[in-house]
Write a protein that holds these residues in place. Structure first.
Motif, PDB file in Angstrom:
ATOM      1  N   LYS A 104     -35.277   5.815   6.396  1.00 17.66           N
ATOM      2  CA  LYS A 104     -34.932   7.209   6.708  1.00 17.66           C
ATOM      3  C   LYS A 104     -33.771   7.728   5.849  1.00 17.66           C
ATOM      4  O   LYS A 104     -33.869   8.791   5.241  1.00 17.66           O
ATOM      5  CB  LYS A 104     -34.577   7.338   8.208  1.00 17.66           C
ATOM      6  CG  LYS A 104     -35.707   6.895   9.136  1.00 17.66           C
ATOM      7  CD  LYS A 104     -35.340   7.008  10.603  1.00 17.66           C
ATOM      8  CE  LYS A 104     -34.165   6.171  11.041  1.00 17.66           C
ATOM      9  NZ  LYS A 104     -34.336   4.710  10.899  1.00 17.66           N
ATOM     10  N   SER A 105     -32.659   6.967   5.829  1.00 10.92           N
ATOM     11  CA  SER A 105     -31.499   7.418   5.040  1.00 10.92           C
ATOM     12  C   SER A 105     -31.811   7.390   3.544  1.00 10.92           C
ATOM     13  O   SER A 105     -31.304   8.217   2.786  1.00 10.92           O
ATOM     14  CB  SER A 105     -30.283   6.537   5.317  1.00 10.92           C
ATOM     15  OG  SER A 105     -29.894   6.675   6.661  1.00 10.92           O
ATOM     16  N   THR A 106     -32.639   6.440   3.140  1.00  9.10           N
ATOM     17  CA  THR A 106     -33.038   6.380   1.734  1.00  9.10           C
ATOM     18  C   THR A 106     -33.761   7.674   1.360  1.00  9.10           C
ATOM     19  O   THR A 106     -33.448   8.292   0.338  1.00  9.10           O
ATOM     20  CB  THR A 106     -33.966   5.163   1.488  1.00  9.10           C
ATOM     21  OG1 THR A 106     -33.268   3.995   1.888  1.00  9.10           O
ATOM     22  CG2 THR A 106     -34.378   5.062   0.037  1.00  9.10           C
ATOM     23  N   PHE A 132     -24.178  13.003   5.785  1.00  6.32           N
ATOM     24  CA  PHE A 132     -24.336  11.552   5.726  1.00  6.32           C
ATOM     25  C   PHE A 132     -24.264  10.897   7.092  1.00  6.32           C
ATOM     26  O   PHE A 132     -23.536  11.352   7.972  1.00  6.32           O
ATOM     27  CB  PHE A 132     -23.244  10.936   4.849  1.00  6.32           C
ATOM     28  CG  PHE A 132     -23.471  11.131   3.395  1.00  6.32           C
ATOM     29  CD1 PHE A 132     -24.456  10.404   2.737  1.00  6.32           C
ATOM     30  CD2 PHE A 132     -22.715  12.027   2.670  1.00  6.32           C
ATOM     31  CE1 PHE A 132     -24.672  10.574   1.386  1.00  6.32           C
ATOM     32  CE2 PHE A 132     -22.923  12.205   1.314  1.00  6.32           C
ATOM     33  CZ  PHE A 132     -23.901  11.478   0.669  1.00  6.32           C
ATOM     34  N   GLN A 133     -24.995   9.777   7.195  1.00  4.99           N
ATOM     35  CA  GLN A 133     -24.905   8.957   8.409  1.00  4.99           C
ATOM     36  C   GLN A 133     -23.464   8.467   8.571  1.00  4.99           C
ATOM     37  O   GLN A 133     -22.920   8.458   9.665  1.00  4.99           O
ATOM     38  CB  GLN A 133     -25.876   7.774   8.280  1.00  4.99           C
ATOM     39  CG  GLN A 133     -25.989   6.934   9.515  1.00  4.99           C
ATOM     40  CD  GLN A 133     -27.142   5.923   9.401  1.00  4.99           C
ATOM     41  OE1 GLN A 133     -27.907   5.926   8.433  1.00  4.99           O
ATOM     42  NE2 GLN A 133     -27.252   5.073  10.395  1.00  4.99           N
ATOM     43  N   ASN A 134     -22.837   8.077   7.465  1.00  9.06           N
ATOM     44  CA  ASN A 134     -21.438   7.648   7.489  1.00  9.06           C
ATOM     45  C   ASN A 134     -20.614   8.478   6.521  1.00  9.06           C
ATOM     46  O   ASN A 134     -20.467   8.103   5.354  1.00  9.06           O
ATOM     47  CB  ASN A 134     -21.331   6.161   7.105  1.00  9.06           C
ATOM     48  CG  ASN A 134     -22.192   5.296   7.998  1.00  9.06           C
ATOM     49  OD1 ASN A 134     -22.060   5.318   9.213  1.00  9.06           O
ATOM     50  ND2 ASN A 134     -23.113   4.570   7.394  1.00  9.06           N
ATOM     51  N   LEU A 169     -29.838  16.332   8.353  1.00  9.29           N
ATOM     52  CA  LEU A 169     -28.793  15.809   9.235  1.00  9.29           C
ATOM     53  C   LEU A 169     -29.147  14.370   9.601  1.00  9.29           C
ATOM     54  O   LEU A 169     -30.036  14.129  10.425  1.00  9.29           O
ATOM     55  CB  LEU A 169     -28.674  16.685  10.489  1.00  9.29           C
ATOM     56  CG  LEU A 169     -28.413  18.179  10.232  1.00  9.29           C
ATOM     57  CD1 LEU A 169     -28.418  18.969  11.551  1.00  9.29           C
ATOM     58  CD2 LEU A 169     -27.095  18.387   9.497  1.00  9.29           C
ATOM     59  N   ASP A 170     -28.480  13.430   8.949  1.00 15.29           N
ATOM     60  CA  ASP A 170     -28.804  12.014   9.163  1.00 15.29           C
ATOM     61  C   ASP A 170     -27.954  11.451  10.301  1.00 15.29           C
ATOM     62  O   ASP A 170     -26.767  11.212  10.151  1.00 15.29           O
ATOM     63  CB  ASP A 170     -28.564  11.225   7.864  1.00 15.29           C
ATOM     64  CG  ASP A 170     -29.147   9.816   7.918  1.00 15.29           C
ATOM     65  OD1 ASP A 170     -29.699   9.439   8.975  1.00 15.29           O
ATOM     66  OD2 ASP A 170     -29.063   9.100   6.903  1.00 15.29           O
ATOM     67  N   GLU A 171     -28.594  11.261  11.434  1.00 14.74           N
ATOM     68  CA  GLU A 171     -27.933  10.744  12.642  1.00 14.74           C
ATOM     69  C   GLU A 171     -26.663  11.516  12.977  1.00 14.74           C
ATOM     70  O   GLU A 171     -25.610  10.932  13.221  1.00 14.74           O
ATOM     71  CB  GLU A 171     -27.656   9.244  12.493  1.00 14.74           C
ATOM     72  CG  GLU A 171     -28.951   8.447  12.459  1.00 14.74           C
ATOM     73  CD  GLU A 171     -28.766   6.969  12.773  1.00 14.74           C
ATOM     74  OE1 GLU A 171     -27.814   6.628  13.499  1.00 14.74           O
ATOM     75  OE2 GLU A 171     -29.579   6.167  12.300  1.00 14.74           O
TER      76      GLU A 171
END
Ligand SMILES: Nc1ncnc2c1ncn2[C@@H]1O[C@H](COP(=O)(O)OP(=O)(O)OP(=O)(O)O)[C@@H](O)[C@H]1O
Ligand SMILES: [Mg+2]
Length: 249
Positions: A41-43, A85-87, A170-172
């Protein structure tokens, strides 16, 4: 059509991560990607935003009829693509307000628009910060420096609302948010989408954020680098109750 991904294959250091992704997103639509950890997913999010060096072995990504593959992350941002970003990274020494000012002015410059006045920008920033229930001097703090997990996520929402991108990923955005913050972020998405034709791709593990979103959305399941099922709200409800086994089988 806004985003059109066909048969996208990605590998990193010889390992296949995405194995033939097809995804079409039209203007104004909200799409949700769910899927187990490490499914890609993030990729996929990073590939669309151009944030990492990957080997695209096959396939294409078109955004507003432009082939994205050869564009830099900055050029993609100028086209109206935004990735949260997720992080989120910390950038000590740059205030939120300065960061957003630079981004907004450079996007406006690329579009041959007049610079936004600092007064207007601060006014807007305060309005958005209030909506996100952020403290008064939040916008003058150093970017993500010492932010709590929830503050980082709210700051990503702040960036999105200020930049008004045509397409946001919107990643997580919901991970690590308390119940009130979750409602606030969902409300911000609702407000952002009201009267706007912007599109959003939400990556999430849980339907709790989706429950507060009062708009229609499509759901896709990404599993082992492939979208193995697509559907509507019912699909996210069923995943919450039953997991992914029934789809994989
Ligand atoms: N630079 C890299 N080098 C090696 N493997 C990588 C690299 N980047 C990503 N991967 C691998 O690609 C796979 C997909 O990672 P990705 O971050 O896209 O998963 P995800 O679906 O977002 O998972 P999560 O739900 O845990 O956030 C993982 O196995 C990950 O280890
Ligand atoms: Mg991820």
């Amino acid at each position: 059509m806004l985003l059109n991904i066909t048969n996208l294959h990605i590998s990193i250091n010889g390992k296949k991560i995405l194995k033939g992704i097809n995804l079409d997103i039209n203007q104004g639509e909200i799409h949700v990607i769910m899927g187990p950890n490490a499914s890609g997913k993030s990729t996929l999010a990073s590939i669309i935003a151009g944030k990492k060096e990957y080997n695209i072995s096959q396939g294409n990504i078109f955004f507003m009829k432009k082939n994205l593959i050869h564009l830099s992350p900055e050029q993609r941002a100028h086209l109206g693509i935004f990735l949260s970003f997720q992080n989120p990274i910390e950038i000590p020494g740059i205030s939120i307000m300065n960061f957003i000012k630079t981004s907004i002015q450079s996007i406006r410059e690329k579009k041959n628009m007049k610079r936004m006045s600092m007064t207007d920008m601060i006014l807007e920033a305060k309005k958005v910060a209030l909506l996100l229930n952020l403290e008064k001097n939040f916008i003058y703090r150093s970017l993500n420096d010492g932010f709590s997990g929830g503050e980082k996520k709210k700051n990503e929402m702040f960036q999105m609302m200020m930049l008004n991108p045509i397409f946001s990923i919107l990643d997580e955005i919901d991970s690590g948010l308390d119940i009130d913050a979750l409602r606030i972020v969902a409300k911000a998405i609702n407000v952002f989408k009201k009267n706007r034709k912007n599109s959003i791709l939400i990556i999430t593990h849980y339907k709790r954020l989706l429950d507060y979103i009062n708009l229609d959305y499509k759901v896709h399941v990404l599993y082992d680098g492939k979208i193995i099922k697509s559907g509507n709200k019912d699909l996210s409800d069923k995943i919450e109750k039953q997991g992914y086994d029934w789809i994989v089988r």
